[in-house]
Write a protein that holds these residues in place. Structure first.
Motif, short mmCIF file in Angstrom:
data_model
loop_
_atom_site.label_atom_id
_atom_site.label_comp_id
_atom_site.label_asym_id
_atom_site.label_seq_id
_atom_site.Cartn_x
_atom_site.Cartn_y
_atom_site.Cartn_z
N LEU A 143 0.66 -1.17 0.10
CA LEU A 143 -0.01 0.12 -0.23
C LEU A 143 0.99 1.26 0.25
CD1 LEU A 143 -2.85 -0.90 2.22
CD2 LEU A 143 -2.97 -1.13 0.02
N ASP A 144 1.52 1.10 0.59
CA ASP A 144 2.67 2.38 0.83
C ASP A 144 4.00 2.13 -0.52
OD1 ASP A 144 2.23 3.46 3.13
OD2 ASP A 144 3.75 2.14 4.01
N ASN A 145 4.22 1.33 -1.56
CA ASN A 145 4.96 1.42 -2.38
C ASN A 145 4.67 -0.02 -2.54
OD1 ASN A 145 7.29 1.24 -4.47
ND2 ASN A 145 8.57 1.21 -2.88
N PRO A 146 4.19 -0.05 -4.15
CA PRO A 146 3.83 -1.07 -4.62
C PRO A 146 4.67 -1.55 -5.59
CG PRO A 146 2.92 0.50 -5.57
CD PRO A 146 3.18 1.15 -5.09
N TYR A 147 5.92 -1.71 -5.54
CA TYR A 147 6.93 -1.94 -6.26
C TYR A 147 7.69 -3.00 -5.77
CZ TYR A 147 5.45 0.42 -10.63
OH TYR A 147 4.45 0.92 -11.19
N HIS A 148 7.20 -2.45 -4.17
CA HIS A 148 8.57 -2.76 -2.93
C HIS A 148 8.76 -5.08 -3.15
CE1 HIS A 148 11.94 -3.22 0.76
NE2 HIS A 148 10.37 -3.88 1.32
N GLY A 149 7.22 -5.07 -2.52
CA GLY A 149 6.83 -6.65 -2.61
C GLY A 149 7.80 -7.16 -4.43
N ALA A 150 7.42 -6.48 -5.00
CA ALA A 150 7.95 -7.06 -6.10
C ALA A 150 9.55 -6.63 -6.71
CB ALA A 150 7.81 -6.16 -7.31
N GLY A 194 30.37 -22.43 -4.41
CA GLY A 194 30.97 -21.12 -5.52
C GLY A 194 29.94 -20.67 -5.43
N GLY A 195 28.69 -20.58 -5.59
CA GLY A 195 27.52 -20.82 -6.05
C GLY A 195 26.75 -19.06 -5.00
N ALA A 196 27.16 -19.89 -3.30
CA ALA A 196 26.98 -19.18 -2.15
C ALA A 196 27.92 -17.99 -2.26
CB ALA A 196 27.06 -19.94 -0.90
N VAL A 197 29.26 -18.10 -3.10
CA VAL A 197 29.75 -16.60 -3.23
C VAL A 197 28.97 -15.83 -3.57
CG1 VAL A 197 31.59 -15.74 -3.64
CG2 VAL A 197 31.89 -17.74 -1.78
N LEU A 198 28.64 -15.96 -5.36
CA LEU A 198 28.39 -15.26 -6.41
C LEU A 198 26.78 -15.12 -5.48
CD1 LEU A 198 28.29 -13.99 -8.81
CD2 LEU A 198 27.54 -15.80 -9.91
N ALA A 199 25.96 -16.21 -5.22
CA ALA A 199 24.50 -15.35 -4.08
C ALA A 199 24.85 -14.30 -3.56
CB ALA A 199 23.67 -16.84 -4.26
N VAL A 200 25.68 -14.08 -2.73
CA VAL A 200 25.69 -13.61 -2.17
C VAL A 200 25.87 -11.52 -2.10
CG1 VAL A 200 27.66 -12.80 1.02
CG2 VAL A 200 26.64 -15.37 0.22
N ALA A 201 27.32 -12.36 -2.92
CA ALA A 201 27.60 -10.98 -3.42
C ALA A 201 26.82 -10.35 -4.24
CB ALA A 201 28.76 -11.15 -4.78
N VAL A 202 25.55 -11.13 -5.50
CA VAL A 202 24.93 -10.58 -5.70
C VAL A 202 23.32 -9.87 -5.21
CG1 VAL A 202 22.30 -11.77 -7.34
CG2 VAL A 202 25.24 -12.14 -7.95
N ILE A 203 22.95 -10.32 -4.21
CA ILE A 203 22.33 -10.47 -3.22
C ILE A 203 22.83 -8.76 -2.76
CG2 ILE A 203 22.93 -11.46 -1.11
CD1 ILE A 203 19.56 -12.01 -0.66
N TRP A 204 23.35 -8.85 -1.65
CA TRP A 204 24.21 -7.51 -1.48
C TRP A 204 23.77 -6.41 -2.33
CZ3 TRP A 204 28.87 -4.37 -3.01
CH2 TRP A 204 29.19 -3.46 -1.62
N ALA A 205 24.26 -6.71 -3.86
CA ALA A 205 24.32 -5.58 -4.83
C ALA A 205 23.15 -5.24 -4.51
CB ALA A 205 24.95 -5.78 -5.52
N GLY A 206 22.20 -6.44 -5.23
CA GLY A 206 20.87 -5.92 -5.81
C GLY A 206 20.23 -5.57 -4.06
N ALA A 207 20.44 -5.42 -2.99
CA ALA A 207 19.37 -4.91 -2.10
C ALA A 207 20.75 -3.09 -2.27
CB ALA A 207 19.90 -5.52 -1.23
N ALA A 208 21.16 -3.69 -1.83
CA ALA A 208 21.77 -1.79 -2.21
C ALA A 208 21.30 -1.23 -3.37
CB ALA A 208 23.27 -1.65 -2.58
N LEU A 209 21.31 -1.66 -4.74
CA LEU A 209 20.81 -1.21 -6.08
C LEU A 209 18.66 -0.68 -5.92
CD1 LEU A 209 22.77 -2.41 -8.82
CD2 LEU A 209 22.85 -0.27 -7.89
N MET A 210 18.17 -1.75 -4.87
CA MET A 210 16.73 -1.47 -5.41
C MET A 210 15.97 -1.35 -4.46
SD MET A 210 15.52 -5.12 -7.43
CE MET A 210 16.77 -6.03 -6.50
N ASP A 211 17.00 -0.77 -3.16
CA ASP A 211 16.51 0.11 -1.32
C ASP A 211 16.37 -0.87 -1.18
OD1 ASP A 211 16.68 1.83 0.23
OD2 ASP A 211 15.22 2.95 -0.93
#
Length: 282
Positions: A143-150, A194-211
């Motif tokens: 209700l506050d931000n319809p794109y946050h959950g997306a 190896g998958g965990a290392v890349l995934a952690v980097a991606v989720i950290w960067a993705g969380a920062a970029l998508m706020d």
């Protein structure tokens, strides 16, 4: 085959992203319900039955009952009612059990491989929590931000894709210790790392970029690592069911990719686990 996979991915990826971000919530519920029912239809191949249509009655009825009992409106989903929280918990507990079954296969198969009711139950425990966890994540702060959950749903998709990519290349280069050779001979402990290392980097960067906020860096790392492990084990679990049933792909609806379950096997585990941890810890 490679050409088919690329063409399908090029068409499918934009449709999935558009559906996650642009569909009004009721339409999103309907689209996700259709995908889940297709997953249930493919699951009927894992159940010993003379008629897949008859086998489909139980999961379809269970899906309908869950939609009647558990509210699908945004307000209720975002408030996490007791029934929604129970569904998350069931999903999380199921993946602990399913992971144990996959890792101990083929010994574990003696207890369930010839018991159709258990196979039905496994399908319900795999796909119903997946369905509801996606809805719960999509409804966060709607209700506050319809794109946050997306963005949350998309973040889990990025995490799973990164884990798959990292596991493939690190496993190919460094893989020596098999995870569950009786289920999937190519998956290794080194690939998982190896998958965990890349995934952690991606989720950290993705969380920062998508706020996307996390309580702390530690909570982000915990959620990412546990979700990666769940996603890899989700892939193993579906491979186990296919191996027992003697089939290569769950279907052929996606040219070059197989069936719906072949594409969402990791997500069926990753999304309930991520939702459970994120909605309870953050």
């Amino acid at each position: 085959m490679l050409k088919q996979r690329i063409i399908t991915a090029v068409i499918l990826a934009p449709l999935v992203i558009a559906g996650i971000f642009l569909l009004p919530f009721p339409a999103f519920v309907a689209a996700l319900a259709a995908i889940t029912l297709l997953g249930f239809w493919e699951w009927t191949q894992f159940v010993d039955t003379k008629s897949r249509f008859v086998a489909m009655i139980l999961p379809a009825a269970a899906m309908l009952i869950s939609l009647v009992v558990m509210p699908t409106d945004v307000e209720a989903l975002s408030a996490l009612t007791s029934s929604h929280q129970a569904m998350l918990l069931v999903g999380g507990l199921w993946w602990i059990v399913a992971s144990a079954l996959a890792i101990s296969y083929p010994g574990s198969a003696k207890s369930w491989s010839t018991t159709p009711p258990l196979k039905h139950l496994f399908g319900l425990l795999t796909l119903l929590p997946f369905f509801w966890s996606v809805l719960m994540l999509r409804a966060v702060n709607y209700l506050d931000n319809p794109y946050h959950g997306a963005k949350l749903v998309m973040l889990v998709c990025f995490l799973v894709w990164a884990a798959d990519t990292g596991a493939y290349f690190s496993g190919k280069r460094f893989g020596k210790h098999k995870m569950a050779p009786a289920v999937s001979p190519n998956k290794t402990i080194e690939g998982l790392i190896g998958g965990a290392v890349l995934a952690v980097a991606v989720i950290w960067a993705g969380a920062a970029l998508m706020d996307i906020p996390f309580a702390s860096l530690y909570s982000l790392l915990l959620i990412a690592i546990v979700t990666v492990i769940a996603s890899v084990l989700g892939d193993l679990v579906e491979s186990m069911f296919k191996r027992v049933s003697g089939i290569k792909d769950s279907g052929n609806i996606l040219p070059g990719h197989g069936g719906i379950l072949d594409r969402i096997d990791s997500l069926t585990a990753a999304l309930p686990v991520f939702a459970l941890l994120y909605l309870w810890l953050v």
